[in-house]
Each structure stands twice: as structure tokens, then as C-alpha cells.
Design a protein around this motif. Structure first.
Motif, PDB file in Angstrom:
ATOM      1  N   SER A   1       0.820  -1.194   0.000  1.00 32.11           N
ATOM      2  CA  SER A   1       0.000   0.000   0.000  1.00 32.11           C
ATOM      3  C   SER A   1       0.862   1.257   0.000  1.00 32.11           C
ATOM      4  CB  SER A   1      -0.917   0.006   1.234  1.00 32.11           C
ATOM      5  OG  SER A   1      -0.150   0.078   2.420  1.00 32.11           O
ATOM      6  N   VAL A   2       0.255   2.365  -0.425  1.00 35.51           N
ATOM      7  CA  VAL A   2       0.956   3.646  -0.425  1.00 35.51           C
ATOM      8  C   VAL A   2       1.226   4.101   1.007  1.00 35.51           C
ATOM      9  CG1 VAL A   2       0.789   6.074  -1.107  1.00 35.51           C
ATOM     10  CG2 VAL A   2      -0.039   4.291  -2.649  1.00 35.51           C
ATOM     11  N   ASP A   3       0.266   3.860   1.918  1.00 32.31           N
ATOM     12  CA  ASP A   3       0.462   4.233   3.324  1.00 32.31           C
ATOM     13  C   ASP A   3       1.689   3.542   3.922  1.00 32.31           C
ATOM     14  OD1 ASP A   3      -1.757   5.800   3.145  1.00 32.31           O
ATOM     15  OD2 ASP A   3      -3.122   4.284   3.964  1.00 32.31           O
ATOM     16  N   TYR A   4       1.857   2.271   3.572  1.00 31.50           N
ATOM     17  CA  TYR A   4       3.015   1.534   4.100  1.00 31.50           C
ATOM     18  C   TYR A   4       4.320   2.153   3.612  1.00 31.50           C
ATOM     19  CZ  TYR A   4       6.446  -2.222   4.609  1.00 31.50           C
ATOM     20  OH  TYR A   4       7.566  -2.940   4.897  1.00 31.50           O
ATOM     21  N   LEU A   5       4.386   2.498   2.335  1.00 32.57           N
ATOM     22  CA  LEU A   5       5.612   3.080   1.782  1.00 32.57           C
ATOM     23  C   LEU A   5       5.907   4.440   2.405  1.00 32.57           C
ATOM     24  CD1 LEU A   5       5.247   2.190  -2.002  1.00 32.57           C
ATOM     25  CD2 LEU A   5       6.820   1.177  -0.363  1.00 32.57           C
ATOM     26  N   ILE A   6       4.867   5.258   2.584  1.00 32.74           N
ATOM     27  CA  ILE A   6       5.078   6.582   3.177  1.00 32.74           C
ATOM     28  C   ILE A   6       5.557   6.451   4.619  1.00 32.74           C
ATOM     29  CG2 ILE A   6       3.907   8.701   3.873  1.00 32.74           C
ATOM     30  CD1 ILE A   6       2.160   8.446   1.416  1.00 32.74           C
ATOM     31  N   ASN A   7       4.940   5.558   5.393  1.00 34.28           N
ATOM     32  CA  ASN A   7       5.360   5.364   6.787  1.00 34.28           C
ATOM     33  C   ASN A   7       6.798   4.860   6.866  1.00 34.28           C
ATOM     34  OD1 ASN A   7       2.971   6.187   8.075  1.00 34.28           O
ATOM     35  ND2 ASN A   7       1.998   4.231   7.635  1.00 34.28           N
ATOM     36  N   GLU A   8       7.165   3.926   5.962  1.00 34.12           N
ATOM     37  CA  GLU A   8       8.528   3.407   5.967  1.00 34.12           C
ATOM     38  C   GLU A   8       9.529   4.495   5.598  1.00 34.12           C
ATOM     39  OE1 GLU A   8       9.873   0.430   6.821  1.00 34.12           O
ATOM     40  OE2 GLU A   8       7.899   0.043   7.696  1.00 34.12           O
ATOM     41  N   ALA A   9       9.152   5.344   4.626  1.00 35.66           N
ATOM     42  CA  ALA A   9      10.045   6.426   4.233  1.00 35.66           C
ATOM     43  C   ALA A   9      10.239   7.425   5.366  1.00 35.66           C
ATOM     44  CB  ALA A   9       9.490   7.139   3.001  1.00 35.66           C
ATOM     45  N   MET A  10       9.166   7.756   6.083  1.00 35.32           N
ATOM     46  CA  MET A  10       9.274   8.675   7.213  1.00 35.32           C
ATOM     47  C   MET A  10      10.069   8.052   8.358  1.00 35.32           C
ATOM     48  SD  MET A  10       5.401  10.261   7.149  1.00 35.32           S
ATOM     49  CE  MET A  10       5.751  11.350   8.520  1.00 35.32           C
ATOM     50  N   ARG A  11       9.860   6.739   8.586  1.00 32.89           N
ATOM     51  CA  ARG A  11      10.601   6.054   9.648  1.00 32.89           C
ATOM     52  C   ARG A  11      12.101   6.021   9.332  1.00 32.89           C
ATOM     53  NH1 ARG A  11       7.989   1.831   9.484  1.00 32.89           N
ATOM     54  NH2 ARG A  11       6.452   2.349  11.068  1.00 32.89           N
ATOM     55  N   GLU A  12      12.439   5.765   8.050  1.00 33.88           N
ATOM     56  CA  GLU A  12      13.844   5.732   7.659  1.00 33.88           C
ATOM     57  C   GLU A  12      14.472   7.123   7.765  1.00 33.88           C
ATOM     58  OE1 GLU A  12      17.373   4.058   6.540  1.00 33.88           O
ATOM     59  OE2 GLU A  12      15.469   3.073   7.058  1.00 33.88           O
ATOM     60  N   TYR A  13      13.713   8.150   7.409  1.00 32.92           N
ATOM     61  CA  TYR A  13      14.224   9.511   7.521  1.00 32.92           C
ATOM     62  C   TYR A  13      14.465   9.872   8.974  1.00 32.92           C
ATOM     63  CZ  TYR A  13      14.360  14.604   7.269  1.00 32.92           C
ATOM     64  OH  TYR A  13      14.711  15.916   7.405  1.00 32.92           O
ATOM     65  N   ALA A  14      13.525   9.524   9.871  1.00 36.74           N
ATOM     66  CA  ALA A  14      13.689   9.818  11.292  1.00 36.74           C
ATOM     67  C   ALA A  14      14.884   9.070  11.868  1.00 36.74           C
ATOM     68  CB  ALA A  14      12.412   9.451  12.050  1.00 36.74           C
ATOM     69  N   ARG A  15      15.090   7.807  11.425  1.00 40.93           N
ATOM     70  CA  ARG A  15      16.226   7.022  11.910  1.00 40.93           C
ATOM     71  C   ARG A  15      17.548   7.670  11.503  1.00 40.93           C
ATOM     72  NH1 ARG A  15      15.029   2.715   9.588  1.00 40.93           N
ATOM     73  NH2 ARG A  15      13.701   1.879  11.226  1.00 40.93           N
ATOM     74  N   SER A  16      17.612   8.164  10.247  1.00 39.40           N
ATOM     75  CA  SER A  16      18.846   8.810   9.794  1.00 39.40           C
ATOM     76  C   SER A  16      19.088  10.120  10.538  1.00 39.40           C
ATOM     77  CB  SER A  16      18.769   9.066   8.290  1.00 39.40           C
ATOM     78  OG  SER A  16      17.722   9.983   7.989  1.00 39.40           O
ATOM     79  N   ARG A  17      18.034  10.821  10.882  1.00 44.59           N
ATOM     80  CA  ARG A  17      18.172  12.058  11.658  1.00 44.59           C
ATOM     81  C   ARG A  17      18.691  11.768  13.052  1.00 44.59           C
ATOM     82  NH1 ARG A  17      18.638  16.960  10.227  1.00 44.59           N
ATOM     83  NH2 ARG A  17      17.554  17.638  12.098  1.00 44.59           N
ATOM     84  N   GLU A  18      18.208  10.700  13.676  1.00 49.81           N
ATOM     85  CA  GLU A  18      18.674  10.340  15.021  1.00 49.81           C
ATOM     86  C   GLU A  18      20.149   9.983  15.012  1.00 49.81           C
ATOM     87  OE1 GLU A  18      16.171   7.237  16.314  1.00 49.81           O
ATOM     88  OE2 GLU A  18      14.406   8.517  16.631  1.00 49.81           O
TER      89      GLU A  18
END
Length: 207
Positions: free
Chosen positions: A24-41
Motif C-alpha cells: 500500500s501507499v500508506d506503508y511506503l510513506i510510513n517506511e520512508a518517514m521512519r527511515e528519515y527519522a532514523r537517519s536524523r537520530e
């Protein structure tokens, strides 16, 4: 669940990726945001560690270096602006702009220069034959001269130009072509020739 704004071109990318990966598109968006937050941390942690090393290794009497204040909140992604290259119009050579139109398909220039104009007299009308194959028959879309009569075949006969001469040719019709009371399959058209197809008369002359 919270709603957020997403640019159209990004949503189109997520939509295409969802079809390719069967998710789903929701899954991809959530994964992209999670990966971005992980890289920021990870970035915040590494910068904080470097700041502590600087404080620990400071010179005697020097004031301690304060660790910079880092905002760990996700930042909006910037949209890349596509570069636009100026369109360069090629220079037009005036000599190339003037061209000679090509001859019609199936006609050689020598044939056109030496060809006499053949006229067909039919039902009181004078019709010029200007094609290499002039079709006579019942079909409206498949003929050059349509005769709405059930005794006429769809493609009954043709006036054919070949080797500098015109010929009247039967196209495998049921009732055929008559010339001087005789049925003919193919005959060269001479000045004043009269052919009959069922109850119709076809008279030819040259100009």
C-alpha cells in the motif's frame, strides 16, 4: 491517524512503487518517514558525541564549549526544480526550403508527360480517368464510379493504365463486360470504344 500534505509528484512516485512492490501507499510513506527519522537520530547522536569530545579535550583555563542545540524534528523535503534549457531553433537554409513535390505513387514523370487524357461518358456525364486503376462497381467506398445495381459486382471492372495505354479489364465479375456483342476479359481502349456492363453503357474518348 493524522493527515499530512504531500506534493503530487511525490504521491505519484509512491503510487508507482506500491504497484511494483505490491504494497500500500500508506506503508511506503510510513517506511520512508521512519527511515528519515532514523537517519536524523544517527546524525544527532554523532554530532553530540563530537561536541563532548571537544569539551573533554579543551585547553586549561579555556571555557568549555557548549554543545550546539540541534533540532531533531523532521524537516520538509525540498522539491528539486528541474532545469530548463533554452530551445535553440536550427537555422533554415532558404535553398533547402524550396523542394519539388514528388510524383504520385505508381506514376513515373515520363508517363505523366506522355499520357493522353481519357474521358468516360456515362449517364450523360463526362468523367476524366486520372488514376492508374479506375474501379467501376457497386461498392461505394471501394470504387471510383459506383453504380447502385444488384446485377453489378462490388468491384466489377477497372480501367487500367499500363505501358502507355488504357485497358478495360474484368475483375472477375458475375455478369462480365461486353464489347461489340462479345464478352471480353481485357481489351485495349481505343478512341470511341463503347463497352456495356449489364444495362449500362460506357463510351471512351481521348483528349
Amino acid at each position: 491517524m493524522r493527515a499530512f500534505q504531500c506534493r503530487d509528484y511525490l504521491f505519484e512516485i509512491f503510487d508507482r512503487l506500491s504497484e511494483e512492490h505490491q504494497c500500500s501507499v500508506d506503508y511506503l510513506i510510513n517506511e520512508a518517514m521512519r527511515e528519515y527519522a532514523r537517519s536524523r537520530e544517527q546524525t544527532v547522536t554523532s554530532v553530540g558525541a563530537e561536541s563532548q569530545d571537544l569539551v573533554g579535550s579543551g585547553l586549561a583555563g579555556a571555557s568549555p564549549v557548549a554543545s550546539p542545540s540541534i533540532d531533531a524534528r523532521p524537516r520538509p523535503m525540498l522539491t528539486p526544480v528541474p532545469s530548463r534549457r533554452p530551445t535553440v531553433q536550427p537555422a533554415i537554409n532558404p535553398l533547402q526550403a524550396v523542394t519539388v513535390p514528388p510524383p504520385l505513387p505508381g506514376r513515373r514523370p515520363s508517363d505523366m508527360a506522355s499520357r493522353r487524357v481519357l474521358m468516360l461518358q456515362f449517364n450523360g456525364e463526362s468523367i476524366p480517368v486520372e488514376k492508374d486503376e479506375f474501379i467501376i462497381g457497386r461498392g461505394v467506398r471501394t470504387t471510383d464510379l459506383a453504380i447502385r445495381d444488384g446485377n453489378i459486382s462490388r468491384k466489377h471492372a477497372a480501367v487500367v493504365f499500363h505501358d502507355g495505354a488504357y485497358f478495360m479489364k474484368d475483375l472477375g465479375s458475375t455478369n462480365g463486360i461486353e464489347f461489340a456483342g462479345q464478352r471480353v476479359e481485357s481489351k485495349r481502349i481505343e478512341e470511341g470504344d463503347v463497352y456495356r456492363i449489364c444495362d449500362y453503357e460506357f463510351r471512351f474518348s481521348y483528349q
